[in-house]
Design an enzyme around this catalytic site. Structure first.
Site, PDB file in Angstrom:
ATOM      1  N   GLU A   1      13.310  18.558  46.635  1.00 43.73           N
ATOM      2  CA  GLU A   1      12.130  19.385  46.380  1.00 43.73           C
ATOM      3  C   GLU A   1      12.197  20.017  44.993  1.00 43.73           C
ATOM      4  O   GLU A   1      13.220  20.541  44.575  1.00 43.73           O
ATOM      5  CB  GLU A   1      11.942  20.445  47.463  1.00 43.73           C
ATOM      6  CG  GLU A   1      13.104  21.379  47.676  1.00 43.73           C
ATOM      7  CD  GLU A   1      12.862  22.337  48.839  1.00 43.73           C
ATOM      8  OE1 GLU A   1      12.052  22.032  49.735  1.00 43.73           O
ATOM      9  OE2 GLU A   1      13.508  23.405  48.843  1.00 43.73           O
ATOM     10  N   CYS A   2      11.101  19.883  44.270  1.00 38.43           N
ATOM     11  CA  CYS A   2      10.901  20.459  42.940  1.00 38.43           C
ATOM     12  C   CYS A   2      12.034  20.061  41.987  1.00 38.43           C
ATOM     13  O   CYS A   2      12.102  18.916  41.573  1.00 38.43           O
ATOM     14  CB  CYS A   2      10.738  21.974  43.032  1.00 38.43           C
ATOM     15  SG  CYS A   2       9.835  22.673  41.616  1.00 38.43           S
ATOM     16  N   GLY A   3      12.933  20.972  41.642  1.00 38.76           N
ATOM     17  CA  GLY A   3      14.017  20.617  40.737  1.00 38.76           C
ATOM     18  C   GLY A   3      14.846  19.450  41.245  1.00 38.76           C
ATOM     19  O   GLY A   3      15.350  18.646  40.457  1.00 38.76           O
TER      20      GLY A   3
ATOM     21  N   MET B   1      13.656  16.914  42.935  1.00 39.41           N
ATOM     22  CA  MET B   1      12.881  15.731  42.585  1.00 39.41           C
ATOM     23  C   MET B   1      12.987  15.436  41.088  1.00 39.41           C
ATOM     24  O   MET B   1      13.123  14.268  40.688  1.00 39.41           O
ATOM     25  CB  MET B   1      11.415  15.926  42.974  1.00 39.41           C
ATOM     26  CG  MET B   1      10.525  14.722  42.634  1.00 39.41           C
ATOM     27  SD  MET B   1       8.781  14.954  43.064  1.00 39.41           S
ATOM     28  CE  MET B   1       8.268  16.094  41.772  1.00 39.41           C
TER      29      MET B   1
ATOM     30  N   THR C   1       9.179  15.874  46.522  1.00 36.90           N
ATOM     31  CA  THR C   1       7.938  16.610  46.312  1.00 36.90           C
ATOM     32  C   THR C   1       8.211  17.859  45.493  1.00 36.90           C
ATOM     33  O   THR C   1       9.346  18.349  45.437  1.00 36.90           O
ATOM     34  CB  THR C   1       7.310  17.000  47.666  1.00 36.90           C
ATOM     35  OG1 THR C   1       6.126  17.756  47.441  1.00 36.90           O
ATOM     36  CG2 THR C   1       8.279  17.816  48.505  1.00 36.90           C
TER      37      THR C   1
END
Length: 437
Positions: free
Chosen positions: A323-325, A327, A414
């Site tokens: 998730e976020c970082g 990804m 994501t």
């Protein structure tokens, strides 16, 4: 037998807006009362990773989210009841302004009868502090315990503020600080990266002037034994080993998410991609949380052992949730805010570009056959790729399409940050399968 606990004051620390000094004042209060020998529990309203880390540094215990939308009313009540039973004082740092959001910090305070402590930046005003305090109290209304005047210039300045507040007490005041809590593009700098962080917190606590009598007069909140009751967490990850990336690049990890995994029966271990550590051989699933990969892009790009172990893990069709970082660390290329390009793991085809303006912010939901998994998004980058999203989240306020969710084999990635206690079944599925349909 659990008895009503009336000795621990609970206060919601809020303001008219962000930037008034809520986190600074909350940290100063937490360190002040901790140094006085009190057991302090601190909560943070909203979806935030960084402020809770700083507040944990100040009080010495984990800082959990307390948010009506993320958790729901019964879970918030149970967390508050437990804290009131165990601690001498409970502080809740609000989010944005007191009445901002739906639900707002005021809604949370009123749901439990928690008095509000208004932090007001008095650096460019004096008597007008009274008008602001009265407006904050009466607009909702809320039960206003008092004010902390922040960035006060002198004793005379404080006297003018006090005279303008009428029947509202000044519970504390904090002078303008030469050394503030350091910040960067996503918020405060992580406490582990500030060599003299405890010195700064001690200075804040020493500068804080407290009205002890006014604090003693704060209305207590009572809870009953029934308030502690929550449904039993399903043991959906019994016997599963979840390896979590955790270092300076992967630091945005809710303590409640880790606890949720353990409550569901998972064995937890940590490894550091920045240090080029490999995924543990006996891991059944991997969790790559958010953080600051853009600040450690060179080390991540050279972490050949970590990248090889990830590729082997995915080849074995074992679940990876990024998730976020997390990804960001998996794409082909990362362009940082200086315009420099760095090679990442090359699992997700595409380029992440950091930018100086905010790309997305707000609460969102991931809807699947397992129900609604709640969380948020907050990032300063964009992802240019040819991948077709397998699904999208939904924005809380509008129900419009939110963040893309990409699936590649056993990988799900994501920008969305999931809050696992909002849906245990959906959270467990992240580490059992690559599908949330």
């Amino acid at each position: 037998m659990y008895e009503q606990h009336t000795s621990a004051p609970i206060v919601m620390i809020s303001a008219i807006a962000s930037g008034q000094g809520k986190t600074t004042v909350t940290a100063a209060l937490a360190r002040h009362f901790t140094q006085a020998g009190k057991k302090v529990r601190v909560f943070k309203t909203g979806a935030d990773f960084i402020d809770p880390m700083m507040l944990q540094q100040a009080c010495g215990s984990p800082v959990l989210s307390l948010d009506l939308w993320l958790l729901g009313l019964p879970a918030c009540r149970a967390l508050l009841a437990e804290a009131a039973h165990q601690a001498d004082i409970v502080l809740i740092e609000g989010v944005m302004g007191l009445y901002d959001g739906a639900p707002s910090s005021a809604d949370l305070a009123n749901a439990f009868g928690v008095p509000v402590l208004a932090v007001i930046d008095a650096s460019s005003m004096a008597q007008t502090v009274g008008a602001i305090a009265l407006g904050l109290r009466d607009f909702g209304p809320v039960q206003l315990a008092g004010v902390v005047a922040n960035r006060v210039a002198s004793a005379g300045h404080l006297s003018m503020i006090q005279s303008a507040l009428r029947d509202i007490p000044v519970l504390g005041s904090l002078a303008r600080q030469e050394q503030a809590l350091p910040e960067r593009h996503l918020g405060l700098v992580l406490p582990d990266e500030v060599a003299d962080i405890d010195t700064i917190l001690n200075q804040l606590a020493a500068s804080l002037i407290i009205d002890d009598a006014a604090w003693q007069a704060i209305t207590r909140v009572d809870f009953s034994e029934q308030d502690l009751n929550l449904p039993t967490v399903p043991r959906l990850l019994e016997g599963r080993h979840v390896a979590i990336a955790k270092d300076a690049a992967f630091a945005f990890l809710y303590p409640a998410n880790v606890q949720a995994l353990m409550d569901m029966g998972a064995q937890i271990s940590y490894f550091s991609p920045v240090a080029d550590e490999t995924i543990p051989d006996d891991a059944d699933a991997v969790y790559l949380p958010g953080g600051y990969p853009e600040l450690h892009a060179e080390q991540l790009g050279r972490a050949g052992n970590w990248q090889a172990s990830l590729q082997s893990f995915l080849t074995a069709q074992k679940p990876v949730y990024a998730e976020c970082g997390g990804m960001i660390s998996l794409v082909d290329d990362l362009i940082d805010q200086r315009g420099d390009s760095w090679k990442m793991a090359g699992i997700l085809s595409g380029t992440i570009t950091m930018q100086k303006r905010l790309a997305a912010l707000g609460m969102q939901s991931w809807i699947s056959s397992a129900g609604e998994l709640r969380g948020h998004t907050f990032h300063y980058s964009t992802f240019a790729c040819s991948l077709v999203p397998a699904a999208h989240t939904r924005r809380q306020k509008t129900q419009d399409q939110g963040e893309a969710i990409y699936r590649l084999g056993s990988l799900q990635a994501t920008y969305f940050h999931a809050y696992f206690p909002s849906n245990y079944v959906a959270s467990a599925n992240l580490f059992l399968t690559a599908s949330q349909d």
